[in-house]
Design a protein around this motif. Structure first.
Motif, PDB file in Angstrom:
ATOM      1  N   SER A  45      15.259  14.539  -5.774  1.00  0.00           N
ATOM      2  CA  SER A  45      13.841  14.854  -5.575  1.00  0.00           C
ATOM      3  C   SER A  45      13.116  14.750  -6.908  1.00  0.00           C
ATOM      4  CB  SER A  45      13.682  16.249  -4.968  1.00  0.00           C
ATOM      5  OG  SER A  45      14.483  17.174  -5.655  1.00  0.00           O
ATOM      6  N   PRO A  46      12.004  14.025  -6.895  1.00  0.00           N
ATOM      7  CA  PRO A  46      11.222  13.869  -8.118  1.00  0.00           C
ATOM      8  C   PRO A  46      10.612  15.208  -8.547  1.00  0.00           C
ATOM      9  CG  PRO A  46      10.600  12.251  -6.445  1.00  0.00           C
ATOM     10  CD  PRO A  46      11.439  13.274  -5.762  1.00  0.00           C
ATOM     11  N   THR A  47      10.579  15.467  -9.825  1.00  0.00           N
ATOM     12  CA  THR A  47       9.920  16.675 -10.323  1.00  0.00           C
ATOM     13  C   THR A  47       8.595  16.274 -10.973  1.00  0.00           C
ATOM     14  OG1 THR A  47      11.343  16.476 -12.258  1.00  0.00           O
ATOM     15  CG2 THR A  47      11.948  18.117 -10.628  1.00  0.00           C
ATOM     16  N   GLU A  48       7.788  17.279 -11.333  1.00  0.00           N
ATOM     17  CA  GLU A  48       6.417  16.984 -11.763  1.00  0.00           C
ATOM     18  C   GLU A  48       6.325  16.174 -13.045  1.00  0.00           C
ATOM     19  OE1 GLU A  48       4.668  20.853 -11.645  1.00  0.00           O
ATOM     20  OE2 GLU A  48       4.704  20.784  -9.450  1.00  0.00           O
ATOM     21  N   ASN A  49       7.289  16.353 -13.927  1.00  0.00           N
ATOM     22  CA  ASN A  49       7.221  15.649 -15.224  1.00  0.00           C
ATOM     23  C   ASN A  49       7.689  14.199 -15.158  1.00  0.00           C
ATOM     24  OD1 ASN A  49       9.868  16.138 -14.720  1.00  0.00           O
ATOM     25  ND2 ASN A  49      10.300  17.244 -16.614  1.00  0.00           N
ATOM     26  N   GLY A  50       7.826  13.659 -13.950  1.00  0.00           N
ATOM     27  CA  GLY A  50       8.271  12.269 -13.834  1.00  0.00           C
ATOM     28  C   GLY A  50       9.785  12.143 -13.825  1.00  0.00           C
ATOM     29  N   GLU A  51      10.465  13.259 -14.001  1.00  0.00           N
ATOM     30  CA  GLU A  51      11.920  13.236 -13.918  1.00  0.00           C
ATOM     31  C   GLU A  51      12.344  13.612 -12.503  1.00  0.00           C
ATOM     32  OE1 GLU A  51      13.595  15.511 -17.111  1.00  0.00           O
ATOM     33  OE2 GLU A  51      12.709  14.201 -18.619  1.00  0.00           O
ATOM     34  N   GLY A  52      13.588  14.041 -12.347  1.00  0.00           N
ATOM     35  CA  GLY A  52      14.035  14.372 -11.005  1.00  0.00           C
ATOM     36  C   GLY A  52      15.260  15.261 -11.009  1.00  0.00           C
TER      37      GLY A  52
ATOM     38  N   PRO B 202      14.060  10.865  -1.420  1.00  0.00           N
ATOM     39  CA  PRO B 202      14.539   9.513  -1.719  1.00  0.00           C
ATOM     40  C   PRO B 202      16.027   9.451  -2.046  1.00  0.00           C
ATOM     41  CG  PRO B 202      13.151  10.352  -3.497  1.00  0.00           C
ATOM     42  CD  PRO B 202      13.111  11.374  -2.409  1.00  0.00           C
ATOM     43  N   GLU B 203      16.557   8.259  -1.796  1.00  0.00           N
ATOM     44  CA  GLU B 203      17.961   7.985  -2.063  1.00  0.00           C
ATOM     45  C   GLU B 203      18.033   7.051  -3.263  1.00  0.00           C
ATOM     46  OE1 GLU B 203      20.080   6.935   1.608  1.00  0.00           O
ATOM     47  OE2 GLU B 203      21.422   5.738   0.351  1.00  0.00           O
ATOM     48  N   GLY B 204      19.102   7.162  -4.013  1.00  0.00           N
ATOM     49  CA  GLY B 204      19.251   6.278  -5.164  1.00  0.00           C
ATOM     50  C   GLY B 204      20.696   6.147  -5.586  1.00  0.00           C
ATOM     51  N   LEU B 205      20.908   5.367  -6.632  1.00  0.00           N
ATOM     52  CA  LEU B 205      22.242   5.092  -7.147  1.00  0.00           C
ATOM     53  C   LEU B 205      22.297   5.541  -8.605  1.00  0.00           C
ATOM     54  CD1 LEU B 205      24.982   3.413  -6.886  1.00  0.00           C
ATOM     55  CD2 LEU B 205      23.673   1.531  -7.907  1.00  0.00           C
ATOM     56  N   ILE B 206      23.292   6.327  -8.966  1.00  0.00           N
ATOM     57  CA  ILE B 206      23.438   6.723 -10.373  1.00  0.00           C
ATOM     58  C   ILE B 206      24.031   5.552 -11.151  1.00  0.00           C
ATOM     59  CG2 ILE B 206      24.531   8.299 -12.011  1.00  0.00           C
ATOM     60  CD1 ILE B 206      24.524  10.445  -9.915  1.00  0.00           C
ATOM     61  N   VAL B 207      23.264   5.032 -12.092  1.00  0.00           N
ATOM     62  CA  VAL B 207      23.743   3.877 -12.854  1.00  0.00           C
ATOM     63  C   VAL B 207      24.235   4.269 -14.238  1.00  0.00           C
ATOM     64  CG1 VAL B 207      22.348   2.170 -11.625  1.00  0.00           C
ATOM     65  CG2 VAL B 207      21.386   3.349 -13.610  1.00  0.00           C
ATOM     66  N   LYS B 208      23.925   5.478 -14.654  1.00  0.00           N
ATOM     67  CA  LYS B 208      24.334   5.894 -15.995  1.00  0.00           C
ATOM     68  C   LYS B 208      24.339   7.407 -16.068  1.00  0.00           C
ATOM     69  CE  LYS B 208      21.724   5.596 -20.118  1.00  0.00           C
ATOM     70  NZ  LYS B 208      21.011   4.786 -21.133  1.00  0.00           N
TER      71      LYS B 208
END
Ligand SMILES: Nc1nc2c(ncn2[C@@H]2O[C@H](COP(=O)(O)OP(=O)(O)O)[C@@H](O)[C@H]2O)c(=O)[nH]1
Ligand SMILES: [Mg+2]
Ligand SMILES: [Zn+2]
Length: 308
Positions: free
Chosen positions: A58-65, A2-8
């Motif tokens: 890339s998403p990791t297992e703990n819901g983070e990435g 996935p693609e995303g935007l760093i907002v913070k």
């Protein structure tokens, strides 16, 4: 991936807004940010993800990435550290503090150099009315006419009466903008008035006894029109270290047409014979204040060079 935007960016984490969820704030949008670490490889390469970066994660297992890749940047600011900003909104108060055109021109030099568009906001218009001035005080019309003639948009605002706030807001649609200006000119107040937010203004921080300069991380505020705004102290260190003295005149955009006709290539527009820029300034075709600031900045840059 996935693609995303760093907002913070905060404490080693990057908060990434997934690209699919972009374009319109929804309820609980904050929860939709994916908290990411940067890949180790960035450090090795001396790269660092910035707020405003479009990234592959890339998403990791703990819901983070994990942020894996930074997509090519359109613009990059060093102070504040923000990528892909298109527009710099320059706030200058008409009063408290009084309008400072030298500083305005300095901001404009930095913005031209960084390749951003500029929007000038003359803030606290209500304070001029308090002075008992007539409807459109002379100072406003002069400054507006000068900068519009150069090609910059100028909007007169008041966070108290709401003047200009809708105009500013519509200019922010669909792109990343930075709000810049000296402390106290009303950046947070204008954003609050525009968005119904409650960002901390200096009055509040004074009351809490924290002083005027609260340390701040960089964060993009999402607008419902698809724009993102960074409310940062912005260009706090307005020195000319990153700018070569020979680049200065190109940052005064109204010089360009005349500079082409100067007798000498690489003319500094200071003392050379046959300098069309200086002639234009003498005739008043280039504003005296702009030319004077050019000369001052040139001096300043030369002094810096001598010191290093
Ligand atoms: N009269 C008046 N005061 C304003 C206006 N905008 C901001 N202020 C005041 O100016 C001070 C600094 O405002 P703030 O938004 O914190 O400035 P910032 O440091 O640029 O974010 C605060 O006391 C505000 O209440 C305005 O449009 N009119
Ligand atoms: Mg503020
Ligand atoms: Zn010249």
């Amino acid at each position: 991936m996935p693609e995303g935007l760093i907002v913070k960016a905060l404490s080693g984490y990057y908060y990434v807004k997934p690209a699919t969820a972009q374009g319109g704030a929804t309820d609980g949008a904050k929860e939709a940010y994916v908290q990411c670490r940067g890949r180790g490889i960035f450090k090795k390469r001396g790269e660092s993800p910035l707020v405003g970066d479009r990234v592959i994660y890339s998403p990791t297992e703990n819901g983070e990435g994990t942020v894996d890749e930074i997509l090519p940047r359109e613009t990059e600011l060093i102070r504040p550290p923000i990528a892909n900003a298109k527009l710099a909104v320059l706030l200058f108060s008409l009063r408290e503090p009084d309008l400072n055109l030298q500083l305005l021109d300095k901001f404009l030099v930095h913005i031209e150099h960084a390749g951003l568009q500029a929007l000038i906001c003359l803030t606290k218009e209500d304070l001029l009315e308090e002075d008992g001035a007539e409807e459109m005080p002379e100072i406003i019309s002069q400054v507006k006419a000068l900068y519009e003639s150069i090609g910059y948009d100028v909007i007169v605002t008041s966070s108290v009466t709401g003047m200009g706030t809708e105009d500013v807001k519509s200019r922010l649609a669909g792109e990343i903008s930075v709000f810049s200006g000296q402390s106290g000119v009303g950046k947070s107040s204008l954003l609050n008035a525009m968005l119904g937010l409650s960002l901390e203004t200096s009055e509040i921080s004074l009351r809490l006894g924290r002083g005027r300069h609260t340390t701040r991380h960089v964060e993009l505020i999402e607008l419902e029109n698809g724009g993102y705004v960074a409310d940062t102290p912005g260009f706090s260190q307005l020195d000319f270290l990153e700018l070569g003295v020979e680049e200065l005149s190109s940052c005064f955009r109204e010089f360009a047409n005349y500079a082409e006709e100067c007798k000498f290539r690489g003319c500094s527009h200071l003392h050379e014979p046959g300098c069309k820029v200086r002639e234009a300034a003498d005739r008043g075709d280039i504003a005296a204040s702009r030319y004077a600031h050019y000369v001052q900045f040139h001096e300043e840059m030369k002094d810096k060079k001598r010191r290093y």
